[in-house]
Write an enzyme that holds these catalytic residues in place. Sequence first.
Site, PDB file in Angstrom:
ATOM      1  N   TYR A   1       0.823  -1.207   0.000  1.00 20.49           N
ATOM      2  CA  TYR A   1       0.000   0.000   0.000  1.00 20.49           C
ATOM      3  C   TYR A   1       0.859   1.261   0.000  1.00 20.49           C
ATOM      4  O   TYR A   1       1.974   1.263   0.526  1.00 20.49           O
ATOM      5  CB  TYR A   1      -0.900   0.036   1.237  1.00 20.49           C
ATOM      6  CG  TYR A   1      -2.076  -0.898   1.195  1.00 20.49           C
ATOM      7  CD1 TYR A   1      -3.303  -0.483   0.703  1.00 20.49           C
ATOM      8  CD2 TYR A   1      -1.964  -2.203   1.665  1.00 20.49           C
ATOM      9  CE1 TYR A   1      -4.391  -1.341   0.670  1.00 20.49           C
ATOM     10  CE2 TYR A   1      -3.047  -3.076   1.632  1.00 20.49           C
ATOM     11  CZ  TYR A   1      -4.254  -2.634   1.135  1.00 20.49           C
ATOM     12  OH  TYR A   1      -5.321  -3.487   1.099  1.00 20.49           O
TER      13      TYR A   1
ATOM     14  N   ASN B   1      -0.683  -5.244  -6.905  1.00 15.20           N
ATOM     15  CA  ASN B   1      -1.742  -5.678  -6.003  1.00 15.20           C
ATOM     16  C   ASN B   1      -1.188  -6.010  -4.632  1.00 15.20           C
ATOM     17  O   ASN B   1       0.015  -6.129  -4.438  1.00 15.20           O
ATOM     18  CB  ASN B   1      -2.547  -6.847  -6.593  1.00 15.20           C
ATOM     19  CG  ASN B   1      -1.698  -8.026  -6.988  1.00 15.20           C
ATOM     20  OD1 ASN B   1      -0.504  -8.066  -6.726  1.00 15.20           O
ATOM     21  ND2 ASN B   1      -2.314  -8.993  -7.632  1.00 15.20           N
TER      22      ASN B   1
ATOM     23  N   GLY C   1      -5.351 -11.352  -5.532  1.00 13.74           N
ATOM     24  CA  GLY C   1      -5.042 -10.221  -4.666  1.00 13.74           C
ATOM     25  C   GLY C   1      -5.879  -9.003  -5.019  1.00 13.74           C
ATOM     26  O   GLY C   1      -6.622  -8.986  -6.004  1.00 13.74           O
ATOM     27  N   GLU C   2      -5.763  -7.969  -4.202  1.00 12.11           N
ATOM     28  CA  GLU C   2      -6.482  -6.717  -4.441  1.00 12.11           C
ATOM     29  C   GLU C   2      -5.751  -5.860  -5.466  1.00 12.11           C
ATOM     30  O   GLU C   2      -4.524  -5.821  -5.481  1.00 12.11           O
ATOM     31  CB  GLU C   2      -6.585  -5.899  -3.150  1.00 12.11           C
ATOM     32  CG  GLU C   2      -7.574  -6.394  -2.138  1.00 12.11           C
ATOM     33  CD  GLU C   2      -7.769  -5.377  -1.017  1.00 12.11           C
ATOM     34  OE1 GLU C   2      -8.914  -5.185  -0.609  1.00 12.11           O
ATOM     35  OE2 GLU C   2      -6.786  -4.776  -0.566  1.00 12.11           O
ATOM     36  N   ILE C   3      -6.506  -5.132  -6.284  1.00  9.91           N
ATOM     37  CA  ILE C   3      -5.910  -4.095  -7.125  1.00  9.91           C
ATOM     38  C   ILE C   3      -6.341  -2.705  -6.654  1.00  9.91           C
ATOM     39  O   ILE C   3      -5.828  -1.698  -7.129  1.00  9.91           O
ATOM     40  CB  ILE C   3      -6.249  -4.286  -8.610  1.00  9.91           C
ATOM     41  CG1 ILE C   3      -7.756  -4.399  -8.825  1.00  9.91           C
ATOM     42  CG2 ILE C   3      -5.526  -5.524  -9.150  1.00  9.91           C
ATOM     43  CD1 ILE C   3      -8.158  -4.430 -10.292  1.00  9.91           C
TER      44      ILE C   3
END
Length: 388
Positions: free
Chosen positions: A157, A223, A241-243
């Site tokens: 992040y 991600n 995973g998150e994008i």
Amino acid sequence: MFSLIGAKRLAIGIAALAWSTGAVMASEHWPDLPVGIKNGAAARIGNMAYVGLGSAGTDFYALDLNNPSKGWVKRANFIGPATNGAAMAAAGGKIFAFSGNGKATPDAKSPIIFDTAYVYDPGSDGWSKLDTQTPVGLSGAKAVGLADGRIAIFGGYNKELFDKYLADVGAIDKDKEPEAYRKLVDSYMGMKPEAYRWNDEVLVYDPAGNNWGSLGANPFLPNCDPAMATMGEGDFLLVSGEIKPGLRTPEAKLVKIRDGAAHWQKVSDLPPLSGSEPQEGVAGAYAGKAGDDVLVAGGANFKGAQANAAAGKWFAHDGLAKSWRDDVYAFDGKDWKVAGKLPRGLAYGAAFDAPGGLLVVGGEDRDGKARKEVFLLKWDGKALSVEN
């Protein structure tokens, strides 16, 4: 990644397992963690598995995979602030923990992403803070040791944006100022993936020189909280995973580190679960090698987020219920298939490769509870079973 609920079934006799150091005997069942652990960090040195942090605070535990009957042994407490989502990997017989998020002090008004790094020495059972700062926020990143003693790190992040958002959210009383609160959340959550400025470099940390470098840029959307499996020396599979917050990707990528650079190759996406249920992708899934295949299990997502994003609604998970998945997939190097189910939906635990399967450790269940359970997903290329 980590969990399971319900009664443990007793194994009849003692199962033989062949670990990297030779044939060993498993105990009657895999020992549970002393405490539930989710959003923690994990690493492995030889036959010792290490898990801690996250919901366990500063606790850190070790399990001898050659002798699991000894159970999880408490090791020295982490000396930094309690942290979630740290990137952790082993190198040179030590364990390195980078970044994560949490409150810098117990009385802090809001969490931040840490830019700190720590090292654990199993020989002395002690932690030390490293005289370095992470180049970027690495909460939600994946770290892995390389053959040359360095550590590669993927994703993470953005510290500046994350810290500001949580500080702003913490400064608003959402009960007294609901409109201002909603406007702030909508503004942050409604951004396109690129606007979050997540780490798109493959960073590399060299413990010998205590310095940082780069193995090149990620050509895909960066991600966080992907599943990761080691395919061979210098070869790693990053799955889903998150994008962006609330939106996952079904994509899987093979990364090959050669001659000081990371080379990326897209492989098959995670498959749809059915004709009526498209693949949302998952974050916080468990992954590892099982024989010649890679298993990816569990994870969490928001059903309907992909459709919202495709329609231009970038606060993609707004109003959607979070789902803890129980699906298990197998990848043979070319194609994915649905291999079976976990005993329950789980995410954000730890996983370790084991002969014949994948050891699943702790995690979070659908109620948000941190789980203690440990079990082996056994896979023979055709059928999936669970060994408690």
